[in-house]
Motif scaffolding. Structure first.
Motif, PDB file in Angstrom:
ATOM      1  N   VAL A   7       7.155  -4.623  18.572  1.00  0.00           N
ATOM      2  CA  VAL A   7       6.235  -5.755  18.632  1.00  0.00           C
ATOM      3  C   VAL A   7       6.905  -6.873  19.432  1.00  0.00           C
ATOM      4  N   PRO A   8       6.562  -7.043  20.703  1.00  0.00           N
ATOM      5  CA  PRO A   8       7.166  -8.127  21.484  1.00  0.00           C
ATOM      6  C   PRO A   8       6.656  -9.479  21.012  1.00  0.00           C
ATOM      7  N   HIS A   9       7.479 -10.476  21.162  1.00  0.00           N
ATOM      8  CA  HIS A   9       7.028 -11.819  20.853  1.00  0.00           C
ATOM      9  C   HIS A   9       5.909 -12.209  21.805  1.00  0.00           C
ATOM     10  N   ALA A  10       4.957 -12.972  21.306  1.00  0.00           N
ATOM     11  CA  ALA A  10       3.831 -13.379  22.141  1.00  0.00           C
ATOM     12  C   ALA A  10       4.340 -14.073  23.390  1.00  0.00           C
ATOM     13  N   ALA A  11       3.870 -13.611  24.528  1.00  0.00           N
ATOM     14  CA  ALA A  11       4.332 -14.167  25.801  1.00  0.00           C
ATOM     15  C   ALA A  11       3.765 -15.561  26.023  1.00  0.00           C
ATOM     16  N   ARG A  12       4.587 -16.445  26.506  1.00  0.00           N
ATOM     17  CA  ARG A  12       4.146 -17.794  26.845  1.00  0.00           C
ATOM     18  C   ARG A  12       3.975 -17.891  28.355  1.00  0.00           C
ATOM     19  N   PRO A  13       2.949 -18.627  28.809  1.00  0.00           N
ATOM     20  CA  PRO A  13       2.773 -18.761  30.258  1.00  0.00           C
ATOM     21  C   PRO A  13       3.955 -19.483  30.880  1.00  0.00           C
ATOM     22  N   VAL A  14       4.466 -18.927  31.939  1.00  0.00           N
ATOM     23  CA  VAL A  14       5.632 -19.513  32.601  1.00  0.00           C
ATOM     24  C   VAL A  14       5.194 -20.171  33.899  1.00  0.00           C
ATOM     25  N   GLU A  15       5.466 -21.461  34.025  1.00  0.00           N
ATOM     26  CA  GLU A  15       5.091 -22.185  35.233  1.00  0.00           C
ATOM     27  C   GLU A  15       6.178 -21.989  36.295  1.00  0.00           C
ATOM     28  N   PRO A  16       5.794 -21.859  37.531  1.00  0.00           N
ATOM     29  CA  PRO A  16       6.804 -21.717  38.592  1.00  0.00           C
ATOM     30  C   PRO A  16       7.652 -22.974  38.680  1.00  0.00           C
ATOM     31  N   PRO A  17       8.950 -22.821  38.861  1.00  0.00           N
ATOM     32  CA  PRO A  17       9.825 -24.002  38.916  1.00  0.00           C
ATOM     33  C   PRO A  17       9.498 -24.862  40.121  1.00  0.00           C
ATOM     34  N   HIS A  18       9.602 -26.182  39.925  1.00  0.00           N
ATOM     35  CA  HIS A  18       9.354 -27.120  41.021  1.00  0.00           C
ATOM     36  C   HIS A  18      10.613 -27.258  41.869  1.00  0.00           C
ATOM     37  N   GLU A  19      10.446 -27.106  43.144  1.00  0.00           N
ATOM     38  CA  GLU A  19      11.591 -27.255  44.031  1.00  0.00           C
ATOM     39  C   GLU A  19      11.956 -28.726  44.152  1.00  0.00           C
ATOM     40  N   PRO A  20      13.241 -29.031  44.167  1.00  0.00           N
ATOM     41  CA  PRO A  20      13.655 -30.415  44.402  1.00  0.00           C
ATOM     42  C   PRO A  20      13.150 -30.896  45.751  1.00  0.00           C
ATOM     43  N   GLU A  21      12.911 -32.177  45.829  1.00  0.00           N
ATOM     44  CA  GLU A  21      12.351 -32.731  47.060  1.00  0.00           C
ATOM     45  C   GLU A  21      13.228 -32.421  48.261  1.00  0.00           C
ATOM     46  N   ASP A  80       0.818  -1.212   0.000  1.00  0.00           N
ATOM     47  CA  ASP A  80       0.000   0.000   0.000  1.00  0.00           C
ATOM     48  C   ASP A  80       0.856   1.267   0.000  1.00  0.00           C
ATOM     49  N   GLY A  81       2.165   1.120  -0.235  1.00  0.00           N
ATOM     50  CA  GLY A  81       3.019   2.285  -0.387  1.00  0.00           C
ATOM     51  C   GLY A  81       3.699   2.783   0.857  1.00  0.00           C
ATOM     52  N   TYR A  82       3.788   1.944   1.917  1.00  0.00           N
ATOM     53  CA  TYR A  82       4.365   2.411   3.173  1.00  0.00           C
ATOM     54  C   TYR A  82       5.837   2.069   3.342  1.00  0.00           C
ATOM     55  N   ALA A  83       6.413   1.322   2.388  1.00  0.00           N
ATOM     56  CA  ALA A  83       7.825   0.942   2.489  1.00  0.00           C
ATOM     57  C   ALA A  83       8.121   0.409   3.887  1.00  0.00           C
ATOM     58  N   ALA A  84       7.336  -0.552   4.331  1.00  0.00           N
ATOM     59  CA  ALA A  84       7.439  -1.074   5.694  1.00  0.00           C
ATOM     60  C   ALA A  84       8.372  -2.272   5.764  1.00  0.00           C
ATOM     61  N   THR A  85       9.022  -2.410   6.901  1.00  0.00           N
ATOM     62  CA  THR A  85       9.914  -3.538   7.141  1.00  0.00           C
ATOM     63  C   THR A  85       9.692  -4.042   8.559  1.00  0.00           C
ATOM     64  N   ALA A  86      10.064  -5.287   8.788  1.00  0.00           N
ATOM     65  CA  ALA A  86      10.027  -5.874  10.131  1.00  0.00           C
ATOM     66  C   ALA A  86      11.373  -6.524  10.382  1.00  0.00           C
ATOM     67  N   ARG A  87      11.982  -6.190  11.499  1.00  0.00           N
ATOM     68  CA  ARG A  87      13.289  -6.737  11.807  1.00  0.00           C
ATOM     69  C   ARG A  87      13.397  -6.967  13.303  1.00  0.00           C
ATOM     70  N   SER A  88      14.341  -7.805  13.681  1.00  0.00           N
ATOM     71  CA  SER A  88      14.532  -8.101  15.091  1.00  0.00           C
ATOM     72  C   SER A  88      14.975  -6.852  15.832  1.00  0.00           C
ATOM     73  N   ALA A  89      14.360  -6.604  16.985  1.00  0.00           N
ATOM     74  CA  ALA A  89      14.745  -5.452  17.795  1.00  0.00           C
ATOM     75  C   ALA A  89      16.052  -5.772  18.502  1.00  0.00           C
ATOM     76  N   PRO A  90      16.980  -4.838  18.534  1.00  0.00           N
ATOM     77  CA  PRO A  90      18.278  -5.109  19.174  1.00  0.00           C
ATOM     78  C   PRO A  90      18.127  -5.387  20.660  1.00  0.00           C
ATOM     79  N   ALA A  91      18.804  -6.437  21.105  1.00  0.00           N
ATOM     80  CA  ALA A  91      18.847  -6.800  22.530  1.00  0.00           C
ATOM     81  C   ALA A  91      17.451  -6.883  23.133  1.00  0.00           C
ATOM     82  N   SER A  92      16.526  -7.496  22.380  1.00  0.00           N
ATOM     83  CA  SER A  92      15.154  -7.572  22.878  1.00  0.00           C
ATOM     84  C   SER A  92      14.465  -8.793  22.287  1.00  0.00           C
TER      85      SER A  92
END
Length: 269
Positions: free
Chosen positions: A238-252, A171-183
């Motif tokens: 545009v951040p990458h879609a967040a994935r649900p993070v489960e709390p780590p299981h403590e060793p017995e 549509d004439g916007y000369a748009a690009t998508a690239r990885s954000a530095p350190a993100s």
């Protein structure tokens, strides 16, 4: 901001050499303007595609394309090929140059500015006027991106920013998508804005576009820079879609240690 679709664009921009001059009596100039406008509306096009859309012969279209190239309003490019490439040389497509887009955008930008001023006044000015402009901006932007919503949403989440950039470029916007530095994300950059002057006076346009991008990409986005504010490019994080993070299981063993610590200092029952 998003440019309007072919059925909705009414403004005609002055183009060098008489191309785009709505009052030009020369029929050749009028037809040449239709060729340039078709490229503006549909993105880079081959002579065959233009001939079919405008119901002209390919020979006639090529004559107008030659004139537009000579005026530096249009430039030829090699057509991008997706998937397997067949034999022979790729078809040549013609795209508007920056000067060609600016010639149309100037009149379109003025029209957008006048329209929003009228809306603000009609709503009574002040806060009601600003709210009316914001509502109009959101509805307008949403109606424009609807043309490629299915295309973006059909893509995998990690590919949507790139697909959106490709659609905007067409549509004439000369748009690009690239990885954000350190993100853990990407930067969606729009190097051209046809309504930059209108957006400078009415930031609701940029705000509405950012909101619609967020819904379209399925993640919260952040506008980092805009041409309307004097930056060289409109940049959206545009951040990458967040994935649900489960709390780590403590060793017995650690769990037992924690339990022992919780009873330390107590008298045994």
């Amino acid at each position: 901001m998003k440019n309007t679709g072919p059925a909705e664009r009414q403004a005609t921009g002055p183009v060098a050499g008489g191309v785009g001059a709505a009052s030009a009596p020369d029929e050749q100039h009028g037809t040449r303007n239709r060729v340039a406008r078709s490229i503006l509306d549909h993105g880079p096009s081959t002579a065959a595609e233009l001939a079919e859309r405008l119901e002209l012969t390919q020979a006639a279209v090529r004559r107008h394309l030659d004139a537009l190239v000579a005026d530096r309003m249009v430039e030829p490019r090699a057509q991008r090929v997706y998937g397997a490439r067949g034999r022979g040389r790729p078809a040549k497509v013609f795209a508007l140059t920056e000067s060609g887009r600016d010639a149309f955008d100037q009149a379109y930008d003025e029209l957008a500015t006048d329209a929003m001023r009228w809306i603000a006044r009609a709503a009574g000015g002040g806060d009601p006027g600003q709210a009316a402009v914001a509502a109009f901006a959101r509805a307008w932007v949403e109606s424009q991106v609807e043309r490629y919503r299915e295309r973006v949403e059909r893509a995998a989440p990690h590919e949507r920013a790139q697909v959106l950039a490709e659609a905007l470029s067409e549509d004439g916007y000369a748009a690009t998508a690239r990885s954000a530095p350190a993100s853990a994300g990407e930067q969606l950059c729009q190097h051209h804005c046809p309504v930059a002057h209108a957006a400078e006076q009415f930031p609701q346009l940029c705000e509405a576009e950012t909101e619609i991008f967020s819904h379209l990409l399925g993640t919260h986005v952040q506008r980092l820079a805009t041409i309307a504010h004097g930056d060289g490019v409109c940049t959206t994080y545009v951040p990458h879609a967040a994935r649900p993070v489960e709390p780590p299981h403590e060793p017995e063993q650690q769990q037992h240690a924690t339990a022992s610590e919780s009873t330390a200092g107590r008298n045994p029952v």
